[in-house]
Write a protein that holds these residues in place. Structure first.
Motif, PDB file in Angstrom:
ATOM      1  N   ARG A   1      -5.534   0.729 -11.975  1.00 10.84           N
ATOM      2  CA  ARG A   1      -4.334   0.272 -11.056  1.00 10.84           C
ATOM      3  C   ARG A   1      -4.213   0.839  -9.637  1.00 10.84           C
ATOM      4  NH1 ARG A   1      -2.777   4.088 -14.531  1.00 10.84           N
ATOM      5  NH2 ARG A   1      -1.903   6.045 -13.877  1.00 10.84           N
ATOM      6  N   TYR A   2      -4.976   1.990  -9.584  1.00 10.43           N
ATOM      7  CA  TYR A   2      -5.256   2.438  -7.939  1.00 10.43           C
ATOM      8  C   TYR A   2      -6.669   1.887  -7.526  1.00 10.43           C
ATOM      9  CZ  TYR A   2      -1.786   5.722  -9.721  1.00 10.43           C
ATOM     10  OH  TYR A   2      -0.690   6.397 -10.257  1.00 10.43           O
TER      11      TYR A   2
ATOM     12  N   ALA B   1     -11.305   6.154 -10.633  1.00 15.00           N
ATOM     13  CA  ALA B   1      -9.934   5.821 -10.275  1.00 15.00           C
ATOM     14  C   ALA B   1      -9.470   4.830 -11.369  1.00 15.00           C
ATOM     15  CB  ALA B   1      -9.432   5.386  -9.107  1.00 15.00           C
TER      16      ALA B   1
ATOM     17  N   GLU C   1       3.019   6.014  -5.908  1.00 18.24           N
ATOM     18  CA  GLU C   1       2.316   5.899  -7.230  1.00 18.24           C
ATOM     19  C   GLU C   1       1.219   7.158  -7.415  1.00 18.24           C
ATOM     20  OE1 GLU C   1       1.891   2.557  -9.554  1.00 18.24           O
ATOM     21  OE2 GLU C   1       3.033   1.371  -8.281  1.00 18.24           O
ATOM     22  N   LEU C   2       0.417   6.889  -6.519  1.00 19.48           N
ATOM     23  CA  LEU C   2      -0.748   7.684  -6.600  1.00 19.48           C
ATOM     24  C   LEU C   2      -0.194   9.228  -6.504  1.00 19.48           C
ATOM     25  CD1 LEU C   2      -3.693   7.883  -6.566  1.00 19.48           C
ATOM     26  CD2 LEU C   2      -3.420   8.084  -4.096  1.00 19.48           C
TER      27      LEU C   2
ATOM     28  N   TRP D   1     -11.019  11.573  -7.907  1.00 21.23           N
ATOM     29  CA  TRP D   1     -11.067  10.105  -7.785  1.00 21.23           C
ATOM     30  C   TRP D   1     -11.921  10.322  -6.327  1.00 21.23           C
ATOM     31  CZ3 TRP D   1      -5.540   9.033  -9.402  1.00 21.23           C
ATOM     32  CH2 TRP D   1      -5.415   9.176 -10.571  1.00 21.23           C
TER      33      TRP D   1
ATOM     34  N   ILE E   1      -6.637  13.320  -8.242  1.00 22.18           N
ATOM     35  CA  ILE E   1      -6.738  12.488  -7.219  1.00 22.18           C
ATOM     36  C   ILE E   1      -7.883  13.414  -6.378  1.00 22.18           C
ATOM     37  CG2 ILE E   1      -5.508  12.219  -4.699  1.00 22.18           C
ATOM     38  CD1 ILE E   1      -2.848  12.432  -6.349  1.00 22.18           C
TER      39      ILE E   1
ATOM     40  N   VAL F   1      -7.643   3.771  -2.649  1.00 24.33           N
ATOM     41  CA  VAL F   1      -8.547   4.915  -3.158  1.00 24.33           C
ATOM     42  C   VAL F   1      -9.954   4.767  -2.463  1.00 24.33           C
ATOM     43  CG1 VAL F   1      -9.794   5.295  -5.247  1.00 24.33           C
ATOM     44  CG2 VAL F   1      -7.407   4.867  -5.493  1.00 24.33           C
TER      45      VAL F   1
ATOM     46  N   LEU G   1       2.099   1.402  -3.329  1.00 25.91           N
ATOM     47  CA  LEU G   1       0.876   2.331  -4.198  1.00 25.91           C
ATOM     48  C   LEU G   1       0.744   3.869  -4.017  1.00 25.91           C
ATOM     49  CD1 LEU G   1      -1.469   1.457  -6.258  1.00 25.91           C
ATOM     50  CD2 LEU G   1      -3.108   0.945  -4.264  1.00 25.91           C
ATOM     51  N   PHE G   2       0.702   4.342  -2.932  1.00 28.11           N
ATOM     52  CA  PHE G   2       0.452   5.528  -2.494  1.00 28.11           C
ATOM     53  C   PHE G   2       1.529   6.273  -3.026  1.00 28.11           C
ATOM     54  CE2 PHE G   2       0.549   9.402   0.127  1.00 28.11           C
ATOM     55  CZ  PHE G   2      -0.739   9.923  -0.066  1.00 28.11           C
TER      56      PHE G   2
ATOM     57  N   GLU H   1       0.429  11.547  -9.431  1.00 30.64           N
ATOM     58  CA  GLU H   1      -0.407  11.945 -10.097  1.00 30.64           C
ATOM     59  C   GLU H   1      -0.781  13.354  -9.907  1.00 30.64           C
ATOM     60  OE1 GLU H   1      -1.919  10.101 -12.533  1.00 30.64           O
ATOM     61  OE2 GLU H   1      -0.836   8.062 -11.832  1.00 30.64           O
TER      62      GLU H   1
ATOM     63  N   GLU I   1       0.902  -1.125   0.030  1.00 31.70           N
ATOM     64  CA  GLU I   1       0.042   0.117  -0.062  1.00 31.70           C
ATOM     65  C   GLU I   1       0.971   1.298   0.045  1.00 31.70           C
ATOM     66  OE1 GLU I   1      -3.998  -1.306   2.242  1.00 31.70           O
ATOM     67  OE2 GLU I   1      -2.290  -1.291   3.395  1.00 31.70           O
TER      68      GLU I   1
END
Length: 88
Positions: free
Chosen positions: A69-70, A66, A47-48, A59, A56, A75, A44-45, A51, A41
């Motif tokens: 991939r997120y 979203a 990567e997020l 979403w 963001i 999300v 993933l954050f 954006e 996680e």
């Protein structure tokens, strides 16, 4: 990279987005959720956070779906919006 260093870096990046609204939404979310995140996680954050803020935020408030991939726990938690402080 060490988990604590990654989280400190993400804390700074979450709270220094460029607009007050994004700082509150993304920074508030980080503050309320990061302690429970798994390494996956966190990744993933990371990567997020790359954006655009407008994406963001869209979403989070449900204006746009979203990207696949997120999709998942981060999300879904971001959509709750219960982490944004409201002035009284």
């Amino acid at each position: 990279m060490d988990r604590d260093i990654r989280l400190k870096r993400l804390h700074f990046r979450s709270h220094h987005r460029g607009t007050k609204e994004a700082d509150l939404l993304i920074g508030g979310f980080f503050d309320s959720a990061h302690a429970r995140w798994s390494d996956a996680e966190i990744a993933l954050f990371e990567e997020l956070i790359e954006e655009q803020d407008v994406d963001i935020m869209a979403w989070a408030i449900g204006m746009e779906p979203a990207p696949e991939r997120y999709a998942g726990s981060i999300v879904e938690a971001l959509k709750q919006l219960n982490y944004v402080p409201v002035a009284k």
